[in-house]
Motif scaffolding. Structure first.
Motif, PDB file in Angstrom:
ATOM      1  N   LYS A  36       0.834  -1.210   0.000  1.00  0.00           N
ATOM      2  CA  LYS A  36       0.000   0.000   0.000  1.00  0.00           C
ATOM      3  C   LYS A  36       0.861   1.250   0.000  1.00  0.00           C
ATOM      4  O   LYS A  36       0.576   2.224  -0.716  1.00  0.00           O
ATOM      5  CB  LYS A  36      -0.916  -0.010   1.223  1.00  0.00           C
ATOM      6  CG  LYS A  36      -1.847   1.175   1.286  1.00  0.00           C
ATOM      7  CD  LYS A  36      -2.770   1.082   2.497  1.00  0.00           C
ATOM      8  CE  LYS A  36      -3.726   2.274   2.555  1.00  0.00           C
ATOM      9  NZ  LYS A  36      -4.630   2.207   3.727  1.00  0.00           N
ATOM     10  N   GLU A  37       1.943   1.229   0.772  1.00  0.00           N
ATOM     11  CA  GLU A  37       2.827   2.393   0.881  1.00  0.00           C
ATOM     12  C   GLU A  37       3.485   2.721  -0.450  1.00  0.00           C
ATOM     13  O   GLU A  37       3.614   3.892  -0.824  1.00  0.00           O
ATOM     14  CB  GLU A  37       3.891   2.129   1.941  1.00  0.00           C
ATOM     15  CG  GLU A  37       4.888   3.264   2.116  1.00  0.00           C
ATOM     16  CD  GLU A  37       5.967   2.930   3.142  1.00  0.00           C
ATOM     17  OE1 GLU A  37       6.950   3.678   3.214  1.00  0.00           O
ATOM     18  OE2 GLU A  37       5.807   1.923   3.861  1.00  0.00           O
ATOM     19  N   PHE A  38       3.886   1.685  -1.207  1.00  0.00           N
ATOM     20  CA  PHE A  38       4.601   1.890  -2.463  1.00  0.00           C
ATOM     21  C   PHE A  38       3.679   1.868  -3.678  1.00  0.00           C
ATOM     22  O   PHE A  38       4.137   2.069  -4.800  1.00  0.00           O
ATOM     23  CB  PHE A  38       5.697   0.825  -2.623  1.00  0.00           C
ATOM     24  CG  PHE A  38       6.928   1.099  -1.809  1.00  0.00           C
ATOM     25  CD1 PHE A  38       8.049   1.678  -2.385  1.00  0.00           C
ATOM     26  CD2 PHE A  38       6.962   0.794  -0.458  1.00  0.00           C
ATOM     27  CE1 PHE A  38       9.188   1.934  -1.640  1.00  0.00           C
ATOM     28  CE2 PHE A  38       8.102   1.045   0.306  1.00  0.00           C
ATOM     29  CZ  PHE A  38       9.217   1.621  -0.283  1.00  0.00           C
ATOM     30  N   GLY A  39       2.398   1.625  -3.461  1.00  0.00           N
ATOM     31  CA  GLY A  39       1.464   1.579  -4.577  1.00  0.00           C
ATOM     32  C   GLY A  39       1.707   0.396  -5.496  1.00  0.00           C
ATOM     33  O   GLY A  39       1.527   0.491  -6.714  1.00  0.00           O
ATOM     34  N   LEU A  40       2.100  -0.735  -4.912  1.00  0.00           N
ATOM     35  CA  LEU A  40       2.385  -1.940  -5.689  1.00  0.00           C
ATOM     36  C   LEU A  40       1.379  -3.031  -5.357  1.00  0.00           C
ATOM     37  O   LEU A  40       0.649  -2.949  -4.376  1.00  0.00           O
ATOM     38  CB  LEU A  40       3.804  -2.432  -5.376  1.00  0.00           C
ATOM     39  CG  LEU A  40       4.950  -1.468  -5.692  1.00  0.00           C
ATOM     40  CD1 LEU A  40       6.262  -2.036  -5.154  1.00  0.00           C
ATOM     41  CD2 LEU A  40       5.054  -1.212  -7.196  1.00  0.00           C
ATOM     42  N   SER A  41       1.377  -4.057  -6.184  1.00  0.00           N
ATOM     43  CA  SER A  41       0.507  -5.191  -5.898  1.00  0.00           C
ATOM     44  C   SER A  41       1.125  -6.038  -4.790  1.00  0.00           C
ATOM     45  O   SER A  41       2.349  -6.045  -4.590  1.00  0.00           O
ATOM     46  CB  SER A  41       0.321  -6.049  -7.151  1.00  0.00           C
ATOM     47  OG  SER A  41       1.539  -6.675  -7.506  1.00  0.00           O
ATOM     48  N   GLY A  42       0.273  -6.752  -4.072  1.00  0.00           N
ATOM     49  CA  GLY A  42       0.763  -7.596  -2.995  1.00  0.00           C
ATOM     50  C   GLY A  42       1.699  -8.677  -3.494  1.00  0.00           C
ATOM     51  O   GLY A  42       2.671  -9.033  -2.819  1.00  0.00           O
ATOM     52  N   SER A  43       1.449  -9.190  -4.701  1.00  0.00           N
ATOM     53  CA  SER A  43       2.292 -10.271  -5.245  1.00  0.00           C
ATOM     54  C   SER A  43       3.706  -9.786  -5.520  1.00  0.00           C
ATOM     55  O   SER A  43       4.679 -10.522  -5.299  1.00  0.00           O
ATOM     56  CB  SER A  43       1.667 -10.821  -6.528  1.00  0.00           C
ATOM     57  OG  SER A  43       1.524  -9.802  -7.503  1.00  0.00           O
ATOM     58  N   GLU A  44       3.839  -8.525  -5.975  1.00  0.00           N
ATOM     59  CA  GLU A  44       5.177  -7.980  -6.246  1.00  0.00           C
ATOM     60  C   GLU A  44       5.989  -7.894  -4.957  1.00  0.00           C
ATOM     61  O   GLU A  44       7.175  -8.265  -4.923  1.00  0.00           O
ATOM     62  CB  GLU A  44       5.064  -6.595  -6.878  1.00  0.00           C
ATOM     63  CG  GLU A  44       4.503  -6.584  -8.297  1.00  0.00           C
ATOM     64  CD  GLU A  44       4.381  -5.167  -8.841  1.00  0.00           C
ATOM     65  OE1 GLU A  44       5.334  -4.697  -9.493  1.00  0.00           O
ATOM     66  OE2 GLU A  44       3.330  -4.536  -8.604  1.00  0.00           O
ATOM     67  N   VAL A  45       5.355  -7.373  -3.912  1.00  0.00           N
ATOM     68  CA  VAL A  45       6.062  -7.223  -2.642  1.00  0.00           C
ATOM     69  C   VAL A  45       6.313  -8.588  -2.007  1.00  0.00           C
ATOM     70  O   VAL A  45       7.351  -8.810  -1.381  1.00  0.00           O
ATOM     71  CB  VAL A  45       5.246  -6.324  -1.684  1.00  0.00           C
ATOM     72  CG1 VAL A  45       5.950  -6.196  -0.334  1.00  0.00           C
ATOM     73  CG2 VAL A  45       5.031  -4.945  -2.301  1.00  0.00           C
ATOM     74  N   TYR A  46       5.391  -9.516  -2.197  1.00  0.00           N
ATOM     75  CA  TYR A  46       5.568 -10.862  -1.646  1.00  0.00           C
ATOM     76  C   TYR A  46       6.794 -11.537  -2.235  1.00  0.00           C
ATOM     77  O   TYR A  46       7.544 -12.229  -1.523  1.00  0.00           O
ATOM     78  CB  TYR A  46       4.318 -11.692  -1.914  1.00  0.00           C
ATOM     79  CG  TYR A  46       4.404 -13.111  -1.413  1.00  0.00           C
ATOM     80  CD1 TYR A  46       4.472 -13.383  -0.049  1.00  0.00           C
ATOM     81  CD2 TYR A  46       4.451 -14.180  -2.303  1.00  0.00           C
ATOM     82  CE1 TYR A  46       4.561 -14.683   0.412  1.00  0.00           C
ATOM     83  CE2 TYR A  46       4.537 -15.488  -1.854  1.00  0.00           C
ATOM     84  CZ  TYR A  46       4.598 -15.730  -0.487  1.00  0.00           C
ATOM     85  OH  TYR A  46       4.694 -17.032  -0.033  1.00  0.00           O
ATOM     86  N   ARG A  47       7.042 -11.334  -3.534  1.00  0.00           N
ATOM     87  CA  ARG A  47       8.222 -11.939  -4.174  1.00  0.00           C
ATOM     88  C   ARG A  47       9.505 -11.409  -3.541  1.00  0.00           C
ATOM     89  O   ARG A  47      10.472 -12.163  -3.330  1.00  0.00           O
ATOM     90  CB  ARG A  47       8.216 -11.638  -5.676  1.00  0.00           C
ATOM     91  CG  ARG A  47       7.257 -12.513  -6.478  1.00  0.00           C
ATOM     92  CD  ARG A  47       7.557 -12.451  -7.966  1.00  0.00           C
ATOM     93  NE  ARG A  47       7.285 -11.117  -8.517  1.00  0.00           N
ATOM     94  CZ  ARG A  47       6.118 -10.745  -9.009  1.00  0.00           C
ATOM     95  NH1 ARG A  47       5.113 -11.604  -9.010  1.00  0.00           N
ATOM     96  NH2 ARG A  47       5.961  -9.546  -9.520  1.00  0.00           N
ATOM     97  N   VAL A  48       9.516 -10.109  -3.215  1.00  0.00           N
ATOM     98  CA  VAL A  48      10.696  -9.541  -2.568  1.00  0.00           C
ATOM     99  C   VAL A  48      10.878 -10.145  -1.171  1.00  0.00           C
ATOM    100  O   VAL A  48      11.993 -10.425  -0.734  1.00  0.00           O
ATOM    101  CB  VAL A  48      10.570  -8.004  -2.462  1.00  0.00           C
ATOM    102  CG1 VAL A  48      11.795  -7.417  -1.742  1.00  0.00           C
ATOM    103  CG2 VAL A  48      10.434  -7.386  -3.846  1.00  0.00           C
ATOM    104  N   SER A  49       9.756 -10.385  -0.472  1.00  0.00           N
ATOM    105  CA  SER A  49       9.843 -10.982   0.859  1.00  0.00           C
ATOM    106  C   SER A  49      10.422 -12.397   0.800  1.00  0.00           C
ATOM    107  O   SER A  49      11.169 -12.818   1.694  1.00  0.00           O
ATOM    108  CB  SER A  49       8.475 -10.990   1.540  1.00  0.00           C
ATOM    109  OG  SER A  49       7.618 -11.936   0.954  1.00  0.00           O
ATOM    110  N   LEU A  50      10.091 -13.107  -0.271  1.00  0.00           N
ATOM    111  CA  LEU A  50      10.627 -14.463  -0.431  1.00  0.00           C
ATOM    112  C   LEU A  50      12.145 -14.409  -0.664  1.00  0.00           C
ATOM    113  O   LEU A  50      12.878 -15.299  -0.181  1.00  0.00           O
ATOM    114  CB  LEU A  50       9.940 -15.169  -1.607  1.00  0.00           C
ATOM    115  CG  LEU A  50       8.467 -15.521  -1.420  1.00  0.00           C
ATOM    116  CD1 LEU A  50       7.922 -16.172  -2.686  1.00  0.00           C
ATOM    117  CD2 LEU A  50       8.291 -16.467  -0.231  1.00  0.00           C
TER     118      LEU A  50
END
Length: 282
Positions: free
Chosen positions: A261-275
């Motif tokens: 939400k903070e970066f205006g990205l989709s959850g899947s994009e941020v999830y990949r970085v978390s992985l």
């Protein structure tokens, strides 16, 4: 639809420029009520003459609201029907009427809206600025210091904000706006709405100053200031994930949601970085 009812106050919207904008219902009500209270009877007489309205007119404006309001209340309590109109647009919206309506509500007198023209809604609808959320602030203060204080509140305002302004103060208002929110904020200026020389300017504050500084400004003004641009978060998504994971005990799913939400990205994009972080073993 049945005729007007005795003992009822009708708030009737009238044209803001083009006389053809009077609704059929407004015309009927103005003809059928016992009395019409007008902000300026001389101005309203032109409308009445155009449509052949012969109802009695009485003045009701800012400086006689107390005395005249009491008389109108008395007429309503006697079972008479009264229509309230302003010089243009919807009564009580930056025009006299609020005190009378409030008093009627307190006394249990019926108040009925007869909707129609409104400079605020008309300007907003054609502005090309975001309309999902907006704020109407009425007339701008006449003095620069007070205007700047009002504009300073817009630095982080996420709604489109509307003001009424006179043509002789528009340039001064735009200069104050530039000082407080910068020259690149997107705005709109609606001038002479519904009239022959209607104009809608849309651009930055700097462009508006250039445009309206070329010649004398005429006509009534609605100034619309677009929302403040969203501030881009500092750092990268990876850094934001690491920081949150170190500072709080939230599950990674929630952290991913907040960062997305903070970066205006989709959850899947941020999830990949978390992985990727999990793969690095932090």
């Amino acid at each position: 639809m049945s005729g007007v009812k005795g003992g009822t106050l009708y708030l009737v919207s009238t044209p803001i420029g083009n006389l053809e904008d009077l609704t059929f219902r407004a015309l009927r009500v103005l003809k059928e009520v016992d009395l019409v209270a007008a902000e300026d009877t001389r101005h309203s007489r032109k409308l009445f003459n155009h449509y052949g309205i012969t109802t009695s007119l009485t003045s009701y404006f800012e400086h006689n609201e107390g005395e005249k309001g009491a008389r109108l209340i008395e007429a309503l309590q006697q079972g008479k029907s009264v229509a309230l109109i302003s010089d243009a647009g919807t009564p009580a919206i930056s025009d006299p009427g609020y005190l009378l309506v409030s008093r009627c509500r307190d006394l249990g007198i019926e108040v009925c809206a007869v909707p129609g023209p409104s400079a605020t809604v008309a300007a907003l609808s054609i502005s090309g600025l975001p309309v999902e959320r907006f704020a109407f602030e009425g007339f701008l203060p006449p003095r620069s210091a007070a205007r700047r204080a009002a504009f300073a509140l817009l630095r982080s305002e996420r709604r489109t904000t509307l003001y009424y302004e006179g043509p002789h103060r528009l340039l001064a208002a735009l200069k104050d706006l530039q000082l407080e929110v910068g020259e690149t904020r997107l705005i709109a200026v609606a001038r002479e709405l519904t009239k022959m020389h209607e104009e809608l300017f849309r651009g930055t504050v700097a462009e508006a100053l250039d445009h309206f500084g070329r010649e004398r400004v005429r006509g009534e003004i609605v100034l619309l200031v677009g929302p403040a641009p969203e501030e881009k978060p500092a750092g990268t998504v990876r850094e934001a994930l690491l920081k949150r994971r170190q500072e709080c005990d939230l599950p990674m799913r929630q952290i991913v949601k907040e960062v997305a939400k903070e970066f205006g990205l989709s959850g899947s994009e941020v999830y990949r970085v978390s992985l990727e972080l999990d793969g690095e073993g932090d």
